[in-house]
Design a protein around this motif. Structure first.
Motif, mmCIF file in Angstrom:
data_model
loop_
_atom_site.group_PDB
_atom_site.id
_atom_site.type_symbol
_atom_site.label_atom_id
_atom_site.label_comp_id
_atom_site.label_asym_id
_atom_site.label_seq_id
_atom_site.Cartn_x
_atom_site.Cartn_y
_atom_site.Cartn_z
ATOM 1 N N UNK A 175 0.827 -1.199 0.000
ATOM 2 C CA UNK A 175 0.000 0.000 0.000
ATOM 3 C C UNK A 175 0.871 1.263 0.000
ATOM 4 N N UNK A 176 1.946 1.232 0.828
ATOM 5 C CA UNK A 176 2.856 2.378 0.868
ATOM 6 C C UNK A 176 3.532 2.595 -0.486
ATOM 7 N N UNK A 177 3.974 1.495 -1.109
ATOM 8 C CA UNK A 177 4.633 1.618 -2.413
ATOM 9 C C UNK A 177 3.661 2.083 -3.489
ATOM 10 N N UNK A 178 2.422 1.618 -3.428
ATOM 11 C CA UNK A 178 1.422 2.088 -4.394
ATOM 12 C C UNK A 178 1.176 3.582 -4.243
ATOM 13 N N UNK A 179 1.128 4.041 -2.994
ATOM 14 C CA UNK A 179 0.936 5.479 -2.756
ATOM 15 C C UNK A 179 2.102 6.294 -3.311
ATOM 16 N N UNK A 180 3.337 5.793 -3.064
ATOM 17 C CA UNK A 180 4.506 6.503 -3.571
ATOM 18 C C UNK A 180 4.548 6.498 -5.100
ATOM 19 N N UNK A 181 4.175 5.379 -5.717
ATOM 20 C CA UNK A 181 4.128 5.320 -7.177
ATOM 21 C C UNK A 181 3.100 6.290 -7.735
ATOM 22 N N UNK A 182 1.963 6.377 -7.076
ATOM 23 C CA UNK A 182 0.931 7.313 -7.508
ATOM 24 C C UNK A 182 1.429 8.764 -7.383
ATOM 25 N N UNK A 183 2.114 9.057 -6.287
ATOM 26 C CA UNK A 183 2.665 10.408 -6.112
ATOM 27 C C UNK A 183 3.699 10.705 -7.190
ATOM 28 N N UNK A 184 4.560 9.702 -7.518
ATOM 29 C CA UNK A 184 5.582 9.905 -8.545
ATOM 30 C C UNK A 184 4.950 10.193 -9.904
ATOM 31 N N UNK A 185 3.868 9.468 -10.228
ATOM 32 C CA UNK A 185 3.188 9.720 -11.503
ATOM 33 C C UNK A 185 2.578 11.125 -11.540
ATOM 34 N N UNK A 186 1.987 11.531 -10.405
ATOM 35 C CA UNK A 186 1.410 12.876 -10.360
ATOM 36 C C UNK A 186 2.487 13.947 -10.478
ATOM 37 N N UNK A 187 3.630 13.731 -9.803
ATOM 38 C CA UNK A 187 4.723 14.692 -9.911
ATOM 39 C C UNK A 187 5.242 14.762 -11.340
ATOM 40 N N UNK A 188 5.344 13.614 -12.015
ATOM 41 C CA UNK A 188 5.825 13.591 -13.390
ATOM 42 C C UNK A 188 4.862 14.337 -14.328
ATOM 43 N N UNK A 189 3.566 14.025 -14.185
ATOM 44 C CA UNK A 189 2.577 14.684 -15.036
ATOM 45 C C UNK A 189 2.542 16.188 -14.773
ATOM 46 N N UNK A 190 2.564 16.553 -13.499
ATOM 47 C CA UNK A 190 2.540 17.968 -13.156
ATOM 48 C C UNK A 190 3.824 18.671 -13.632
ATOM 49 N N UNK A 191 4.971 17.949 -13.539
ATOM 50 C CA UNK A 191 6.232 18.529 -14.001
ATOM 51 C C UNK A 191 6.227 18.808 -15.486
ATOM 52 N N UNK A 192 5.681 17.875 -16.270
ATOM 53 C CA UNK A 192 5.612 18.078 -17.717
ATOM 54 C C UNK A 192 4.752 19.293 -18.051
ATOM 55 N N UNK A 193 3.596 19.403 -17.374
ATOM 56 C CA UNK A 193 2.707 20.540 -17.629
ATOM 57 C C UNK A 193 3.375 21.850 -17.229
ATOM 58 N N UNK A 194 3.995 21.860 -16.024
ATOM 59 C CA UNK A 194 4.663 23.081 -15.558
ATOM 60 C C UNK A 194 5.822 23.447 -16.484
ATOM 61 N N UNK A 195 6.559 22.416 -16.958
ATOM 62 C CA UNK A 195 7.694 22.674 -17.854
ATOM 63 C C UNK A 195 7.218 23.256 -19.185
ATOM 64 N N UNK A 196 6.075 22.765 -19.677
ATOM 65 C CA UNK A 196 5.528 23.304 -20.919
ATOM 66 C C UNK A 196 5.144 24.770 -20.756
ATOM 67 N N UNK A 197 4.433 25.078 -19.671
ATOM 68 C CA UNK A 197 4.074 26.475 -19.419
ATOM 69 C C UNK A 197 5.317 27.328 -19.161
ATOM 70 N N UNK A 198 6.346 26.709 -18.541
ATOM 71 C CA UNK A 198 7.600 27.439 -18.324
ATOM 72 C C UNK A 198 8.260 27.804 -19.642
ATOM 73 N N UNK A 199 8.251 26.859 -20.612
ATOM 74 C CA UNK A 199 8.838 27.139 -21.929
ATOM 75 C C UNK A 199 8.086 28.273 -22.626
ATOM 76 N N UNK A 200 6.739 28.217 -22.567
ATOM 77 C CA UNK A 200 5.954 29.287 -23.179
ATOM 78 C C UNK A 200 6.206 30.625 -22.492
ATOM 79 N N UNK A 201 6.264 30.595 -21.154
ATOM 80 C CA UNK A 201 6.552 31.828 -20.420
ATOM 81 C C UNK A 201 7.939 32.359 -20.708
#
Length: 510
Positions: A175-201
């Motif tokens: 359960x702990x590892x599943x939670x950490x994997x879910x957090x890692x996926x969210x961080x990755x997805x959020x990072x890609x979106x933030x990086x895209x907006x950063x490039x445009x900015x």
């Protein structure tokens, strides 16, 4: 098709800045995400360890010793499968699937009770041996099939200072590892979106930063079309763009001054060239209409010859300045006796001075040697003497002297002429500039560029020229040229014949 053919490399400055900003921001974002992930992992693992310790302590409080046998309260005994002895028969399937990890050993380290899920783990014996010594054990173990991890905590149970049992509790990490994997996926997805907006900015910010550069380009294009009165807008912030704008404005101001001088030069040169041509034409027209005797024709030819010589001298002077501006004039480098050269130039100018009742005096003519072009130096002194004679009234005088010190030779030409006003002094070396055009003598040869040639000759010999003048009190021109100390003055350095030829060359050619 044209867009596809455009080169994409090397990238423009705007795209380069965008790429660099995005890469740096991406590295910072990755570092922050890794730090956050590791912090959450450590925090959740610490929380799990604290929960296991609390659970072990709670279970330890429910176990007691009665008649030498380990007894448990109902809250512990009711755990699924926990009421079966370790060495008894099979465990119900539903009990095995309960992920409750609790195991109890007696004071000798023999298993007393265990939950079914604990039997699926490969727990090292050291977890019991170390605990029996009084030191709690904590660690991560794997299941027998290697597919799951579990966190285990062991501690002793004592009553009145007597060791009665050892309790082990655990928790599967799925359960702990599943939670950490879910957090890692969210961080990755959020990072890609933030990086895209950063490039445009970053691209937008780079565009805003280059807006002043575009203003400079527009102004430069308008200047290219001929409007030199415009100036580049200077930003208030004292940054690189500010200094670039200031530098461009200084360059435009210099160009405007150069073009203004060039236009004035062309106008004055055209006027000077037109004057002798007009004299020649009018003289020949009059001769064709009225001359009838040989003497009249001879007089006309003399006037034409005189104006032709004047025109030739003007053209040669213009060519000299043009070649000097382009750096195409090659100077000879030979030892020149300035004192002998000055004496001969003064002797040559005495005839013109006598015609105007002007006396040429020779001051100190100290033996002095410089390395230079003799023809240019003769022309330099001749122009200064002609200028002094032209602006000195009858009965006046011109004094020529040559001195030296340890580092330089000094040529001084002093006259008792009309002098130069202070407002004219900064401009007397400009081409075609005359402080008093009305003072040009009849039949004189002044073209307005004699002093410009003097200044160019002095600079070409790494020297300096200064002027000291007061209206009505005359003028003093002082030239300083570097000397050559290892060459001693000798009479043979400048022969009379060679100097005479050089004086003639200076008069008629450049």
């Amino acid at each position: 098709m044209n867009v596809l053919k455009r080169p994409f490399w090397p990238l423009g400055i705007r795209l380069q800045l965008t790429l660099w900003f995005t890469c740096i921001f991406g590295l910072l974002l990755l570092s922050a995400s890794v730090f956050l992930y590791k912090h959450l992992q450590t925090s959740m693992a610490g929380s799990l360890d604290s929960a296991l310790q609390s659970r072990a302590e709670q279970i330890a409080g429910e176990i007691y010793l009665e008649d030498g046998r380990i007894q448990m309260h109902e809250s512990v005994g009711d755990l699924p499968g926990f009421d079966h002895e370790v060495d008894k028969g099979p465990i119900p399937y539903d009990h095995v699937n309960d992920n409750i990890l609790v195991r109890i050993f007696d004071a000798h380290g023999k298993p007393y009770r265990t939950t079914p899920a604990f039997r699926t783990l490969s727990v090292p014996k050291n977890s019991i041996n170390q605990t029996l010594t009084g030191e709690p054990w904590q660690g991560t173990v794997k299941s027998n099939d290697g597919k799951q991890d579990a966190r285990i905590y062991s501690r002793t149970i004592t009553k009145d200072g007597q060791l009665i049992a050892v309790v082990q509790v655990g928790q599967f990490l799925g359960e702990l590892q599943d939670t950490l994997h879910h957090i890692a996926k969210e961080l990755l997805a959020m990072g890609v979106i933030v990086l895209l907006f950063s490039a445009l900015g970053s691209y937008w910010l780079a565009s805003r930063a280059f807006a002043p550069i575009h203003n400079l380009i527009r102004t430069a294009r308008s200047i290219k079309e001929g409007d030199l009165h415009q100036r580049v807008p200077v930003p208030k912030a004292r940054d690189e763009v500010h200094f670039l704008a200031v530098t461009l404005n200084e360059m435009i101001e210099s160009l405007e001054a150069v073009f203004s001088r060039q236009r004035r030069f062309v106008a004055d040169a055209s006027h000077e060239l037109r004057t002798p041509v007009a004299v020649i034409r009018s003289t020949t027209d009059v001769a064709l209409l009225h001359a009838s005797t040989q003497e009249e024709y001879v007089s006309v030819l003399r006037n034409v010859n005189m104006e032709s010589e004047r025109l030739g001298r003007l053209i040669n002077d213009l060519l000299a300045l043009a070649r000097g501006d382009e750096g195409k004039t090659k100077l000879e480098r030979e030892p020149v006796r300035l004192d002998q050269m000055a004496d001969m130039v003064a002797a040559n100018a005495e005839m013109l001075a006598e015609e105007r009742n002007i006396t040429i005096y020779r001051g100190q003519l100290r033996p002095t040697v410089v390395m230079g072009d003799e023809t240019r130096l003769i022309q330099m002194v001749m122009n200064l003497l002609d200028n002094a004679i032209a602006y000195t009234n009858a009965g006046g005088s011109v004094t020529l002297s040559v001195t030296n010190d340890s580092r330089q030779a000094i040529i001084t030409i002093k006259d008792t002429g009309i002098g130069i006003g202070p407002e004219h002094l900064p401009h007397i070396f400009e081409r075609f500039y005359r402080a008093d055009p009305a003072r040009i003598r009849d039949g004189g040869s002044s073209s307005g560029i004699g002093l410009a040639i003097v200044e160019w000759t002095v600079q070409a010999h790494q020297g300096t020229i200064t002027v000291d003048s007061q209206p009505g009190q005359g003028s003093t021109f002082t030239i300083a040229l570097p000397t050559t100390p290892d060459i001693q003055p000798q009479k043979s350095l400048v022969a009379a014949g060679k100097s005479s030829h050089s004086i003639s060359s200076a008069k008629h050619s450049i």
